[in-house]
Design a protein around this motif. Structure first.
Motif, PDB file in Angstrom:
ATOM      1  N   ILE A 377      30.887 -27.257   1.574  1.00  0.00           N
ATOM      2  CA  ILE A 377      30.158 -26.831   2.779  1.00  0.00           C
ATOM      3  C   ILE A 377      30.455 -25.355   3.067  1.00  0.00           C
ATOM      4  N   PRO A 378      29.418 -24.512   3.179  1.00  0.00           N
ATOM      5  CA  PRO A 378      29.631 -23.080   3.389  1.00  0.00           C
ATOM      6  C   PRO A 378      30.185 -22.724   4.765  1.00  0.00           C
ATOM      7  N   TYR A 379      30.188 -23.714   5.689  1.00  0.00           N
ATOM      8  CA  TYR A 379      30.718 -23.451   7.025  1.00  0.00           C
ATOM      9  C   TYR A 379      32.130 -24.031   7.194  1.00  0.00           C
ATOM     10  N   GLY A 380      32.744 -24.473   6.102  1.00  0.00           N
ATOM     11  CA  GLY A 380      34.110 -24.967   6.147  1.00  0.00           C
ATOM     12  C   GLY A 380      35.114 -23.824   6.143  1.00  0.00           C
ATOM     13  N   ALA A 381      36.315 -24.097   6.614  1.00  0.00           N
ATOM     14  CA  ALA A 381      37.337 -23.049   6.729  1.00  0.00           C
ATOM     15  C   ALA A 381      37.671 -22.430   5.376  1.00  0.00           C
ATOM     16  N   GLN A 382      37.658 -23.231   4.321  1.00  0.00           N
ATOM     17  CA  GLN A 382      38.039 -22.729   3.003  1.00  0.00           C
ATOM     18  C   GLN A 382      37.089 -21.629   2.528  1.00  0.00           C
ATOM     19  N   LEU A 383      35.802 -21.908   2.516  1.00  0.00           N
ATOM     20  CA  LEU A 383      34.837 -20.916   2.038  1.00  0.00           C
ATOM     21  C   LEU A 383      34.700 -19.746   3.009  1.00  0.00           C
ATOM     22  N   LEU A 384      34.781 -20.023   4.298  1.00  0.00           N
ATOM     23  CA  LEU A 384      34.687 -18.933   5.272  1.00  0.00           C
ATOM     24  C   LEU A 384      35.862 -17.970   5.117  1.00  0.00           C
ATOM     25  N   THR A 385      37.049 -18.514   4.911  1.00  0.00           N
ATOM     26  CA  THR A 385      38.232 -17.668   4.750  1.00  0.00           C
ATOM     27  C   THR A 385      38.147 -16.859   3.463  1.00  0.00           C
ATOM     28  N   ALA A 386      37.814 -17.518   2.356  1.00  0.00           N
ATOM     29  CA  ALA A 386      37.718 -16.821   1.076  1.00  0.00           C
ATOM     30  C   ALA A 386      36.675 -15.711   1.138  1.00  0.00           C
ATOM     31  N   ALA A 387      35.533 -16.020   1.734  1.00  0.00           N
ATOM     32  CA  ALA A 387      34.461 -15.027   1.827  1.00  0.00           C
ATOM     33  C   ALA A 387      34.861 -13.851   2.706  1.00  0.00           C
ATOM     34  N   ALA A 388      35.581 -14.140   3.787  1.00  0.00           N
ATOM     35  CA  ALA A 388      35.997 -13.068   4.704  1.00  0.00           C
ATOM     36  C   ALA A 388      36.998 -12.131   4.040  1.00  0.00           C
ATOM     37  N   ILE A 389      37.908 -12.680   3.237  1.00  0.00           N
ATOM     38  CA  ILE A 389      38.941 -11.862   2.599  1.00  0.00           C
ATOM     39  C   ILE A 389      38.333 -10.882   1.604  1.00  0.00           C
ATOM     40  N   VAL A 390      37.354 -11.337   0.827  1.00  0.00           N
ATOM     41  CA  VAL A 390      36.762 -10.480  -0.214  1.00  0.00           C
ATOM     42  C   VAL A 390      35.450  -9.842   0.236  1.00  0.00           C
ATOM     43  N   LYS A 391      35.049 -10.165   1.492  1.00  0.00           N
ATOM     44  CA  LYS A 391      33.875  -9.525   2.101  1.00  0.00           C
ATOM     45  C   LYS A 391      32.572  -9.820   1.349  1.00  0.00           C
ATOM     46  N   ILE A 392      32.317 -11.109   1.098  1.00  0.00           N
ATOM     47  CA  ILE A 392      31.034 -11.545   0.548  1.00  0.00           C
ATOM     48  C   ILE A 392      30.579 -12.759   1.349  1.00  0.00           C
ATOM     49  N   SER A 393      29.344 -13.229   1.092  1.00  0.00           N
ATOM     50  CA  SER A 393      28.834 -14.398   1.786  1.00  0.00           C
ATOM     51  C   SER A 393      29.394 -15.675   1.156  1.00  0.00           C
TER      52      SER A 393
END
Length: 444
Positions: A377-393
């Motif tokens: 799920i793209p709105y889960g904490a795992q993907l949101l955190t990973a995306a935020a750290i590397v600055k991608i969607s």
């Protein structure tokens, strides 16, 4: 009020409030889960006028005081303490650099996945793994021609491997305690289900990146700082008491941190406290959910769910698939795999007992399906955190999340080709106190 869908109203209220707030704000963490659960619990208290308020208090107190719930909360807190102290002592950084130092450059993306598997199974947290490895994945991408989405995808895949298997993962703890089975039994069952998925994931990452060349700078590491992780991992695999294993890891991490100057003896207790704080929320949620489930069960909601599933499925395979779909849907609504297991666990226990499915199988299915959902799920904490750290969607990472998809394939095959001789007789529906207490004893 048995078999009335109205008994499930607290759960529907939670889904509407939590998911609704996430959809409106486009942030599924804008509404704290425990607030939504408290509102749902309040709704539960308003139901069933045949019972007095004090009677309902007694029901929820009994549900919250269940030995499995209390044990689960205590393990959460001790696991948080270990995670906090071992990270502060430098264990995460040294473990990552050690892994990078022994991996050939051509296997670097595969290495990110494998290191993620090791760290997540040692730490018991996908979020901690992603936080530690995502910056390294970004660095690997910057030094090579690899898209950052592939590197981060490998990290997320590895993080979900350990989150589903680790002895100190909150999802594993929740799955085991709600089903009343032994930790190492669930691990063995679970491991052989997901191992093929992990192997195929390694092959896919290698084939998609083997033609690229690059060099990576590796930081310093201290093997002494890796020892607490190894002790916890080996001790858990052997089957030692989970509390003894975690306390050993905490003490060793204190010694390591004090020795290398990361913190003083007195400061170590503050670090331990900070680690425990990280799991306060899920501990409170577990207690509140236990209260809600107790009221729903008293009002006939659990019986209704079991009857619906009994009419919709045939045999043990159908029951296992029904359990998997149930926890997967709850995870989609809550965006938290641990919360999904805590909610679906008691219902899954009753379904498993009804159809004679072994508790270790139910625990494995719960954990795997919840991890599949959380890993995609793209709105889960795992993907949101990973995306935020590397600055991608987060959507850019999704195409490279091979492991959760393959994990789903593996568990579906596991259900489809289940051995018919497994647990022919239904297991007891209640876990006796003496039996539950025995779970805290060393496993031989």
């Amino acid at each position: 009020m048995k078999h009335r869908i109205f008994a499930l109203l607290p759960f529907f209220v939670f889904v509407v409030i939590f998911a609704g707030a996430g959809i409106i704000s486009k942030d599924f963490y804008s509404m704290p889960a425990y607030v939504a659960f408290l509102i749902a619990l309040f709704i539960g208290f308003l139901q069933n006028k045949k019972l007095s308020f004090n009677d309902k208090l007694a029901i929820v107190a009994k549900g919250a005081g269940d030995v499995n719930i209390i044990t689960m909360v205590l393990i959460f807190l001790v696991a948080g303490a270990f995670s906090g102290i071992v990270t502060a002592a430098g264990g995460v950084e040294s473990t990552v650099n050690l892994g990078l130092s022994i991996i050939p450059p051509q296997f670097m993306v595969v290495g990110l996945f494998i290191i993620g598997c090791f760290i997540s199974i040692s730490m018991g947290t996908s979020m901690g793994t992603i936080t530690a490895l995502a910056p390294i994945a970004l660095g690997v991408s910057q030094q090579t021609s690899f898209p950052v989405s592939i590197c981060v995808g490998a990290v997320v895949c590895g993080a979900m491997f350990g989150d589903n298997l680790s002895f100190i993962s909150d999802t594993t703890i929740a799955a085991v305690r709600t089903q009343g089975c032994k930790m190492n039994d669930k691990f063995k069952q679970n491991f052989f289900i997901v191992l093929p998925a992990a192997i195929v994931t390694i092959i896919i990452f290698f084939l998609t990146t083997r033609h690229l060349s690059y060099t990576v700078e590796v930081g310093d590491y201290n093997f002494f700082e890796v020892i607490p992780y190894l002790v916890v991992l080996i001790g858990a695999l052997i089957g030692f008491n989970v509390f003894a294993v975690l306390f050993s890891g905490i003490i060793l991490s204190m010694i390591v941190g004090i020795y290398n100057g990361s913190f003083s003896f007195l400061e170590s207790f503050g670090v331990i406290g900070e680690g425990m704080t990280g799991l306060f929320e899920i501990s409170i949620i577990s207690i509140i959910v236990a209260c809600i489930i107790a009221l729903i069960k008293e009002n006939g909601g659990i019986s209704l769910i079991i009857d619906v599933i009994k009419k919709s499925v045939k045999g043990k395979r159908g029951a296992e698939l029904g359990i998997g779909i149930l926890v997967l849907l709850v995870d989609f609504c809550t965006a938290n795999n641990t919360v999904a297991i805590v909610i679906a666990g008691p219902v899954a226990k009753d379904i498993g007992d009804e159809f004679g499915v072994a508790p270790k199988r139910v625990a494995s299915i719960l954990d795997i399906f919840a991890s599949v959902g959380q890993g995609l799920i793209p709105y889960g904490a795992q993907l949101l955190t990973a995306a935020a750290i590397v600055k991608i969607s987060p959507l850019a990472i999704l195409p490279h999340l091979y492991y959760p998809i393959l994990m789903l394939v593996s568990v579906l095959l596991f259900i489809a080709f289940r051995p018919q001789k497994d647990n022919k007789k239904p297991v007891p529906t209640e876990v006796e106190p003496a039996e539950a207490e025995a779970e805290t004893e060393p496993i031989k």
